[in-house]
Design an enzyme around this catalytic site. Sequence first.
Site, PDB file in Angstrom:
ATOM      1  CG  ASP A 169     -68.991  28.313  41.057  1.00  0.00           C
ATOM      2  OD1 ASP A 169     -68.406  27.626  40.188  1.00  0.00           O
ATOM      3  OD2 ASP A 169     -69.614  29.358  40.789  1.00  0.00           O
ATOM      4  CB  ILE A 170     -68.332  33.524  42.443  1.00  0.00           C
ATOM      5  CG1 ILE A 170     -68.535  34.886  43.072  1.00  0.00           C
ATOM      6  CG2 ILE A 170     -68.682  33.533  40.965  1.00  0.00           C
ATOM      7  CD1 ILE A 170     -67.566  35.946  42.580  1.00  0.00           C
ATOM      8  CG  ASN A 177     -68.332  22.322  31.856  1.00  0.00           C
ATOM      9  OD1 ASN A 177     -69.015  21.342  31.592  1.00  0.00           O
ATOM     10  ND2 ASN A 177     -68.720  23.255  32.717  1.00  0.00           N
ATOM     11  N   GLY A 191     -69.546  24.566  27.828  1.00  0.00           N
ATOM     12  CA  GLY A 191     -69.872  25.583  28.820  1.00  0.00           C
ATOM     13  C   GLY A 191     -68.669  26.062  29.611  1.00  0.00           C
ATOM     14  CD  GLN A 192     -62.513  24.928  29.861  1.00  0.00           C
ATOM     15  OE1 GLN A 192     -62.487  24.296  28.808  1.00  0.00           O
ATOM     16  NE2 GLN A 192     -61.461  25.029  30.661  1.00  0.00           N
ATOM     17  CG  HIS A 208     -62.684  24.683  36.747  1.00  0.00           C
ATOM     18  ND1 HIS A 208     -62.140  25.290  35.640  1.00  0.00           N
ATOM     19  CD2 HIS A 208     -64.029  24.723  36.572  1.00  0.00           C
ATOM     20  CE1 HIS A 208     -63.104  25.685  34.831  1.00  0.00           C
ATOM     21  NE2 HIS A 208     -64.276  25.347  35.370  1.00  0.00           N
ATOM     22  CG  HIS A 228     -67.910  22.625  38.144  1.00  0.00           C
ATOM     23  ND1 HIS A 228     -68.400  23.902  38.328  1.00  0.00           N
ATOM     24  CD2 HIS A 228     -67.280  22.639  36.947  1.00  0.00           C
ATOM     25  CE1 HIS A 228     -68.087  24.649  37.283  1.00  0.00           C
ATOM     26  NE2 HIS A 228     -67.409  23.911  36.423  1.00  0.00           N
TER      27      HIS A 228
HETATM   28  P1  5GP Z   1     -66.788  26.603  33.901  1.00  0.00           P
HETATM   29  O1  5GP Z   1     -67.960  27.383  33.350  1.00  0.00           O
HETATM   30  O2  5GP Z   1     -65.494  27.041  33.254  1.00  0.00           O
HETATM   31  O3  5GP Z   1     -66.952  25.112  33.892  1.00  0.00           O
HETATM   32  O4  5GP Z   1     -66.709  26.954  35.441  1.00  0.00           O
HETATM   33  C1  5GP Z   1     -66.198  28.174  35.903  1.00  0.00           C
HETATM   34  C2  5GP Z   1     -66.842  28.440  37.237  1.00  0.00           C
HETATM   35  O5  5GP Z   1     -66.117  29.467  37.874  1.00  0.00           O
HETATM   36  C3  5GP Z   1     -68.310  28.913  37.145  1.00  0.00           C
HETATM   37  O6  5GP Z   1     -69.145  27.997  37.832  1.00  0.00           O
HETATM   38  C4  5GP Z   1     -68.283  30.301  37.785  1.00  0.00           C
HETATM   39  O7  5GP Z   1     -69.422  30.565  38.565  1.00  0.00           O
HETATM   40  C5  5GP Z   1     -67.007  30.245  38.621  1.00  0.00           C
HETATM   41  N1  5GP Z   1     -66.358  31.538  38.806  1.00  0.00           N
HETATM   42  C6  5GP Z   1     -66.135  32.484  37.846  1.00  0.00           C
HETATM   43  N2  5GP Z   1     -65.475  33.533  38.374  1.00  0.00           N
HETATM   44  C7  5GP Z   1     -65.283  33.241  39.693  1.00  0.00           C
HETATM   45  C8  5GP Z   1     -64.652  33.946  40.765  1.00  0.00           C
HETATM   46  O8  5GP Z   1     -64.122  35.053  40.621  1.00  0.00           O
HETATM   47  N3  5GP Z   1     -64.654  33.335  41.977  1.00  0.00           N
HETATM   48  C9  5GP Z   1     -65.216  32.105  42.180  1.00  0.00           C
HETATM   49  N4  5GP Z   1     -65.155  31.613  43.417  1.00  0.00           N
HETATM   50  N5  5GP Z   1     -65.808  31.417  41.191  1.00  0.00           N
HETATM   51  C10 5GP Z   1     -65.835  31.972  39.963  1.00  0.00           C
END
Ligand code: 5GP
Length: 113
Positions: free
Chosen positions: A30-31, A86, A92-93, A99, A101
Amino acid sequence: MTDCLFCKIVKGEIPSDRVHEDADVIAFRDIAPKAPTHILVIPRRHIPDAHALTDADGDILGKLFAAARRVADDAGLENGYRVVTNIGPESGQTVFHLHFHVLGGRPMSWPPG
Ligand code: 5GP
Ligand code: ZN
């Protein structure tokens, strides 16, 4: 999906730090990590979220969890870890490509915020 961030990561159009890949699944760091280990496990195929899964998706779900187990083992998370997905804005998605986590390396609180 041409405008999906994670589809672009699957295609290599956006770089990622991959820790696992096979024919159906990729996993990358994760970034913005929320724990010492924070890896995202995703299907190569675009699926919007876990709410879109059906009985026909058992095979990919098994592969996603096998990949999660593998990256957790590789990261040495023998004391446990958390797998989170999520679904929808209120959860929080932020990226609408399924995906999981994989979070570990620190104690986790419950319930999540
Ligand atoms: P969500 O919030 O949808 O459950 O999770 C999305 C995740 O993707 C977040 O934890 C966010 O930090 C990660 N993310 C968003 N953009 C990027 C990216 O460009 N590269 C990587 N490696 N992770 C990302
Ligand atoms: Zn996608």
